[in-house]
Enzyme design. Structure first.
Site, mmCIF file in Angstrom:
data_model
loop_
_atom_site.group_PDB
_atom_site.id
_atom_site.type_symbol
_atom_site.label_atom_id
_atom_site.label_comp_id
_atom_site.label_asym_id
_atom_site.label_seq_id
_atom_site.Cartn_x
_atom_site.Cartn_y
_atom_site.Cartn_z
ATOM 1 N N ASP A 1 -5.150 -6.618 10.332
ATOM 2 C CA ASP A 1 -6.178 -6.206 11.308
ATOM 3 C C ASP A 1 -5.755 -6.608 12.725
ATOM 4 O O ASP A 1 -5.963 -5.857 13.682
ATOM 5 C CB ASP A 1 -7.527 -6.857 10.978
ATOM 6 C CG ASP A 1 -8.042 -6.450 9.604
ATOM 7 O OD1 ASP A 1 -7.710 -5.342 9.162
ATOM 8 O OD2 ASP A 1 -8.759 -7.253 8.979
ATOM 9 N N GLU B 1 0.818 -1.219 0.000
ATOM 10 C CA GLU B 1 0.000 0.000 0.000
ATOM 11 C C GLU B 1 0.852 1.270 0.000
ATOM 12 O O GLU B 1 0.547 2.231 -0.703
ATOM 13 C CB GLU B 1 -0.940 -0.001 1.220
ATOM 14 C CG GLU B 1 -2.050 -1.031 1.092
ATOM 15 C CD GLU B 1 -2.715 -1.389 2.408
ATOM 16 O OE1 GLU B 1 -3.806 -2.002 2.368
ATOM 17 O OE2 GLU B 1 -2.149 -1.095 3.497
HETATM 18 N N1 LIG Z 1 4.340 -14.638 6.609
HETATM 19 C C1 LIG Z 1 4.295 -14.046 7.826
HETATM 20 N N2 LIG Z 1 5.022 -14.549 8.861
HETATM 21 C C2 LIG Z 1 4.991 -13.964 10.083
HETATM 22 N N3 LIG Z 1 4.260 -12.868 10.367
HETATM 23 C C3 LIG Z 1 3.509 -12.327 9.382
HETATM 24 C C4 LIG Z 1 3.501 -12.873 8.072
HETATM 25 N N4 LIG Z 1 2.672 -12.129 7.309
HETATM 26 C C5 LIG Z 1 2.196 -11.161 8.114
HETATM 27 N N5 LIG Z 1 2.710 -11.267 9.361
HETATM 28 C C6 LIG Z 1 2.440 -10.391 10.516
HETATM 29 O O1 LIG Z 1 1.295 -9.588 10.263
HETATM 30 C C7 LIG Z 1 1.656 -8.203 10.144
HETATM 31 C C8 LIG Z 1 0.850 -7.566 9.031
HETATM 32 O O2 LIG Z 1 1.091 -8.244 7.810
HETATM 33 P P1 LIG Z 1 1.125 -7.505 6.386
HETATM 34 O O3 LIG Z 1 2.302 -6.620 6.316
HETATM 35 O O4 LIG Z 1 1.010 -8.559 5.346
HETATM 36 O O5 LIG Z 1 -0.159 -6.553 6.435
HETATM 37 P P2 LIG Z 1 -1.606 -6.686 5.833
HETATM 38 O O6 LIG Z 1 -2.314 -5.462 6.272
HETATM 39 O O7 LIG Z 1 -2.205 -7.988 6.221
HETATM 40 O O8 LIG Z 1 -1.337 -6.636 4.248
HETATM 41 P P3 LIG Z 1 -2.338 -6.207 3.065
HETATM 42 O O9 LIG Z 1 -3.318 -5.207 3.605
HETATM 43 O O10 LIG Z 1 -1.432 -5.609 1.997
HETATM 44 O O11 LIG Z 1 -2.982 -7.474 2.632
HETATM 45 C C9 LIG Z 1 3.166 -8.205 9.910
HETATM 46 O O12 LIG Z 1 3.762 -7.026 10.390
HETATM 47 C C10 LIG Z 1 3.589 -9.432 10.737
HETATM 48 O O13 LIG Z 1 3.610 -9.121 12.120
HETATM 49 MG MG LIG Z 2 -3.960 -4.512 5.420
#
Ligand SMILES: Nc1ncnc2c1ncn2[C@@H]1O[C@H](COP(=O)(O)OP(=O)(O)OP(=O)(O)O)[C@@H](O)[C@H]1O
Ligand SMILES: [Mg+2]
Length: 339
Positions: free
Chosen positions: A280, A214
């Site tokens: 979230d 993003e």
């Molecule tokens: N593969 C993973 N292994 C361990 N922790 C993860 C992993 N993916 C996500 N996390 C945890 O979740 C948090 C948020 O993940 P991410 O950066 O993917 O945000 P998101 O809001 O879910 O992404 P998006 O909105 O782009 O789908 C990360 O900072 C981490 O703490």
């Molecule tokens: Mg997100």
């Protein structure tokens, strides 16, 4: 970048779910403009041209703000969930939210609440996510949401606006919300993307939580390198777009930027089952911690623990309390890096 002793950063960690800290928490209100009834199922192989026989589905009340409120409650905190609902899917959505025992305020809309579909492919472990468009809102409907939020928020509290905006809602809706929050002395937190994110940042918010994808889209760069991630998050602080930027980096953890500088925290190593709800869960734990009066560094540790706890939970399931406590203890041993 110099790794430092984790004990230097933030207060000593007690469990996020420590009940003694809930009573002094500030008010937290979440807003979900485009909720979705999450339908999850699984099948052996996903292919085209034939019927795919799927397992019985499970239903969850999804959408950014609603998920954040649900996680806050699971972690022992309190949040009021404001959301829109319409049609028979909206009725089902309301029942599911009420079953969670969360205080809610519903803004009724004419169109039907959307459904999102997640299909797990059992033979490969891959996940397919179909995200549908929400109903068209009238001007009266989205203005009514601003009114409900305005009547609900309390000075000194947090307002978390999370998720996409449905058709008909102006791109500057979260910017309008940020203004309303500021006038009420409430800290506005935004987790969204595209134009809605750009408008909110132009207005200025307390905290923004972009994922790498993003923020990359917002700044028009890939943000592949660690330095470019720090620079992009820090630039938002310097430009007055936010007081805190929590840039989440999936399996690479997160960066937190503020006027005191930037810190980076890796994730514990976990077996990824489903990444739905990771952001979230991260945001819920982060804001809960701040609302309970913990310093930002401690909030970041809790948030990374909650995000990682979400990815070890299947399908659309959010993080569970025991996993967060266990991972938070593991994270206490990981070094925060000051940039
Ligand atoms: N593969 C993973 N292994 C361990 N922790 C993860 C992993 N993916 C996500 N996390 C945890 O979740 C948090 C948020 O993940 P991410 O950066 O993917 O945000 P998101 O809001 O879910 O992404 P998006 O909105 O782009 O789908 C990360 O900072 C981490 O703490
Ligand atoms: Mg997100």
């Amino acid at each position: 970048m110099k790794p430092i002793d984790s004990k230097r950063a933030g207060s000593p960690l007690v469990g996020l779910t420590d009940a003694s800290s809930s009573w002094r928490s500030k008010q937290i209100v979440t807003l979900t403009m485009n909720p979705a009834l999450d339908v999850s199922t699984s099948t052996d192989v996903v292919y085209s041209g034939h019927k795919l026989r799927c397992s019985r589905s499970t239903l969850d009340p999804g959408g950014g703000g609603a998920n954040v409120a649900r996680v806050i409650h699971r972690l022992g905190g309190q949040a009021v969930a404001v959301y829109t609902a319409g049609g028979t899917t909206g009725d089902t959505y309301r029942r599911l939210m009420e079953a969670e025992g969360i205080p809610v305020l519903v803004a009724a809309v004419q169109g039907s609440t959307r459904q999102n579909v997640t299909v797990d492919e059992k033979s490969t472990g891959k996940q397919f996510r179909f995200v549908l468009e929400g109903p068209e809102f009238s001007e009266n409907e989205w203005r009514n949401c601003l009114k409900i939020v305005g009547r609900t928020i309390r000075s000194g509290g947090y307002l978390i606006a999370s998720g996409s905006l449905p058709p008909g809602v102006p791109d500057d809706f979260y910017a309008q919300l940020a203004r309303l929050a500021r006038e009420a002395d409430v800290r506005c937190v935004v987790d969204t993307s595209g134009l809605a994110l750009a408008e909110a940042l132009a207005e200025g918010v307390f905290l923004v939580k972009p994922s790498r994808r993003e923020l990359a889209e917002h700044v028009g760069a890939t943000l592949d390198s660690e330095q470019s991630q720090i620079d992009a998050a820090s630039a938002l602080i310097a430009e007055g777009c936010a007081e805190y930027v929590a840039l989440t980096l999936g399996e690479a953890g997160a960066v937190l930027a503020s006027k005191s500088g930037a810190i980076r925290l890796p994730t514990p190593s976990v077996k990824v089952v489903s990444t739905v709800g990771a952001g979230d869960s991260f945001l819920a734990a982060f804001v809960l911690r701040l609302a309970q009066g913990y310093p930002a560094e401690a909030a970041l540790r809790s948030a990374v623990a909650a995000g990682s706890a979400a990815v070890i939970s299947p399908a659309t399931e959010l993080c569970c309390r025991d996993d967060v406590d266990r991972l938070e203890a593991e994270i206490a041993a990981l070094a925060l890096t000051f940039e």
